[in-house]
Design a protein around this motif. Sequence first.
Motif, PDB file in Angstrom:
ATOM      1  N   UNK A  92     -54.863  89.947  32.856  1.00  0.00           N
ATOM      2  CA  UNK A  92     -54.777  88.796  33.525  1.00  0.00           C
ATOM      3  C   UNK A  92     -56.288  88.735  34.200  1.00  0.00           C
ATOM      4  N   UNK A  93     -56.369  87.495  35.040  1.00  0.00           N
ATOM      5  CA  UNK A  93     -57.563  87.423  35.954  1.00  0.00           C
ATOM      6  C   UNK A  93     -57.114  88.553  37.136  1.00  0.00           C
ATOM      7  N   UNK A  94     -58.216  88.861  37.795  1.00  0.00           N
ATOM      8  CA  UNK A  94     -58.202  89.752  38.823  1.00  0.00           C
ATOM      9  C   UNK A  94     -57.951  91.158  38.637  1.00  0.00           C
ATOM     10  N   UNK A  95     -58.053  91.653  37.132  1.00  0.00           N
ATOM     11  CA  UNK A  95     -57.919  93.018  37.031  1.00  0.00           C
ATOM     12  C   UNK A  95     -56.639  93.523  36.712  1.00  0.00           C
ATOM     13  N   UNK A  96     -55.594  92.663  36.356  1.00  0.00           N
ATOM     14  CA  UNK A  96     -54.314  93.182  35.977  1.00  0.00           C
ATOM     15  C   UNK A  96     -54.133  93.202  34.247  1.00  0.00           C
ATOM     16  N   UNK A  97     -53.848  94.923  34.058  1.00  0.00           N
ATOM     17  CA  UNK A  97     -53.782  94.844  32.528  1.00  0.00           C
ATOM     18  C   UNK A  97     -52.304  95.583  32.244  1.00  0.00           C
ATOM     19  N   UNK A  98     -51.727  95.018  31.228  1.00  0.00           N
ATOM     20  CA  UNK A  98     -50.507  95.663  31.085  1.00  0.00           C
ATOM     21  C   UNK A  98     -50.452  96.150  29.577  1.00  0.00           C
ATOM     22  N   UNK A  99     -50.045  97.419  29.465  1.00  0.00           N
ATOM     23  CA  UNK A  99     -49.822  97.827  28.207  1.00  0.00           C
ATOM     24  C   UNK A  99     -48.411  98.276  28.036  1.00  0.00           C
ATOM     25  N   UNK A 100     -47.756  97.892  26.803  1.00  0.00           N
ATOM     26  CA  UNK A 100     -46.608  97.869  26.312  1.00  0.00           C
ATOM     27  C   UNK A 100     -46.017  99.255  25.748  1.00  0.00           C
ATOM     28  N   UNK A 101     -44.662  99.754  26.008  1.00  0.00           N
ATOM     29  CA  UNK A 101     -44.260 100.932  25.587  1.00  0.00           C
ATOM     30  C   UNK A 101     -44.458 100.993  24.185  1.00  0.00           C
ATOM     31  N   UNK A 102     -44.391  99.840  23.329  1.00  0.00           N
ATOM     32  CA  UNK A 102     -44.368  99.876  21.822  1.00  0.00           C
ATOM     33  C   UNK A 102     -45.661 100.105  21.275  1.00  0.00           C
ATOM     34  N   UNK A 103     -46.896  99.781  22.025  1.00  0.00           N
ATOM     35  CA  UNK A 103     -48.207 100.173  21.672  1.00  0.00           C
ATOM     36  C   UNK A 103     -48.493 101.581  21.725  1.00  0.00           C
ATOM     37  N   UNK A 104     -47.919 102.283  22.908  1.00  0.00           N
ATOM     38  CA  UNK A 104     -48.100 103.540  23.105  1.00  0.00           C
ATOM     39  C   UNK A 104     -47.400 104.392  21.905  1.00  0.00           C
ATOM     40  N   UNK A 105     -46.257 104.128  21.722  1.00  0.00           N
ATOM     41  CA  UNK A 105     -45.387 104.698  20.866  1.00  0.00           C
ATOM     42  C   UNK A 105     -46.109 104.599  19.315  1.00  0.00           C
ATOM     43  N   UNK A 106     -46.451 103.277  18.971  1.00  0.00           N
ATOM     44  CA  UNK A 106     -47.101 103.011  17.660  1.00  0.00           C
ATOM     45  C   UNK A 106     -48.447 103.806  17.621  1.00  0.00           C
ATOM     46  N   UNK A 107     -49.411 104.046  18.640  1.00  0.00           N
ATOM     47  CA  UNK A 107     -50.435 104.712  18.507  1.00  0.00           C
ATOM     48  C   UNK A 107     -50.549 106.054  17.890  1.00  0.00           C
ATOM     49  N   UNK A 108     -51.395 106.285  16.995  1.00  0.00           N
ATOM     50  CA  UNK A 108     -51.350 107.705  16.326  1.00  0.00           C
ATOM     51  C   UNK A 108     -52.267 108.765  17.146  1.00  0.00           C
ATOM     52  N   UNK A 109     -52.991 108.231  18.074  1.00  0.00           N
ATOM     53  CA  UNK A 109     -53.912 109.325  18.841  1.00  0.00           C
ATOM     54  C   UNK A 109     -54.222 108.686  20.139  1.00  0.00           C
TER      55      UNK A 109
END
Length: 369
Positions: A205-222
């Motif tokens: 979002x504007x202003x430095x807000x970043x959202x990482x979803x649990x699904x992304x971390x679980x899908x990542x291989x490294x």
Amino acid sequence: MPSVAATYYDGIVSRRQTVEVSLHPQGLAIFSQDGLVAATWPYADIRRIEGFRGSGLAVTRVPEPGSTAEPRLEIADPVFVAELSARAPLTLTGKAAGRRETRSVVIWAMAAVVSLLGLAYWGLPAIAGRIAPLVPASVEARLGAAMDPQIRAEFGGPSGMKTCTAPAGLAALAELVGRYEKLANLHVSLKVVVVDNPMVNAFALPGGYIYLMRGLIQRARSPDEVAGVLGHEIGHVKFRHGLQSAIQSGGLGFLLGTIFGDFAGGTAILLASRTLLSSAFSRDAEREADAFGVDLMLKGGGNPEGLAGFFGSAGGGGAPGALNWLTSHPASAEREAAIRRLAQNRPVLSPALTPDQWQALRGICQTTS
């Protein structure tokens, strides 16, 4: 004196509320339509909002400790306004520093108004790219703070959005974010959270807000894949792509609100928030964020191959109807090749995370709040 009708915005969501207000020895009382006390403002904390163009008076209150809400109350009754003015100081919001910022805003706003004339020739998208760099960081931060509750409501449902809070995972994420933020030379500070949601998604979002979803971390291989996505999103923050998108989607009224920093009660906040969730940035913006993410990894830790590789592994896997990272950040073989070219012949200085940190980050959603 008897209570009178007023318009109230609680500063958390953009919903307009019709309330009753009355004056008491301890302060100004605000009553909801069902007769319950919505808020009580001590007279000493009440401040007049400068530039209000409606009838009567618009006021806010000094924020309570730890609160980022900016409530707003609009009172039209002239007798009530006179009585309130006799009891409250009603000094302007912002004090000296705010007045200096207002003067600077007026200067760049005049330049922005000239740019607005180009709407007739180039349209709002082109103007948004020119206006965004002129918006003070403090105004962008307030915009992000106004949009954050809308995002939390969008993902939270009736029970509210849950963020992941396992201590070891938070420590690993904070260490990575701290390294990258130090090197990024940003105009705003980062506010990064992991959302307990199965979407394979991340956004800024504007202003430095970043959202990482649990699904992304679980899908990542490294850890390099997560670090690459994080670096890419920091690139969007750096180049203010979210602010540009919000201005484009919100229309001319939202653009003027951005110029003058008045977001209270704006329905455009909700529309702009949803647009950032459902639309893609331009190809040029994506390439810019890609290049910034690659450079950040090579300086702060991580192999950019992770960012390139994530394009091939992240498709699908979210909740029904949910966006995945590739939906809002469309991938292509051309972009993958461009990332690899940017990293070519540049050594990887250090890993994004140690094995222990990676395992901790993978388990960050073991506890939530």
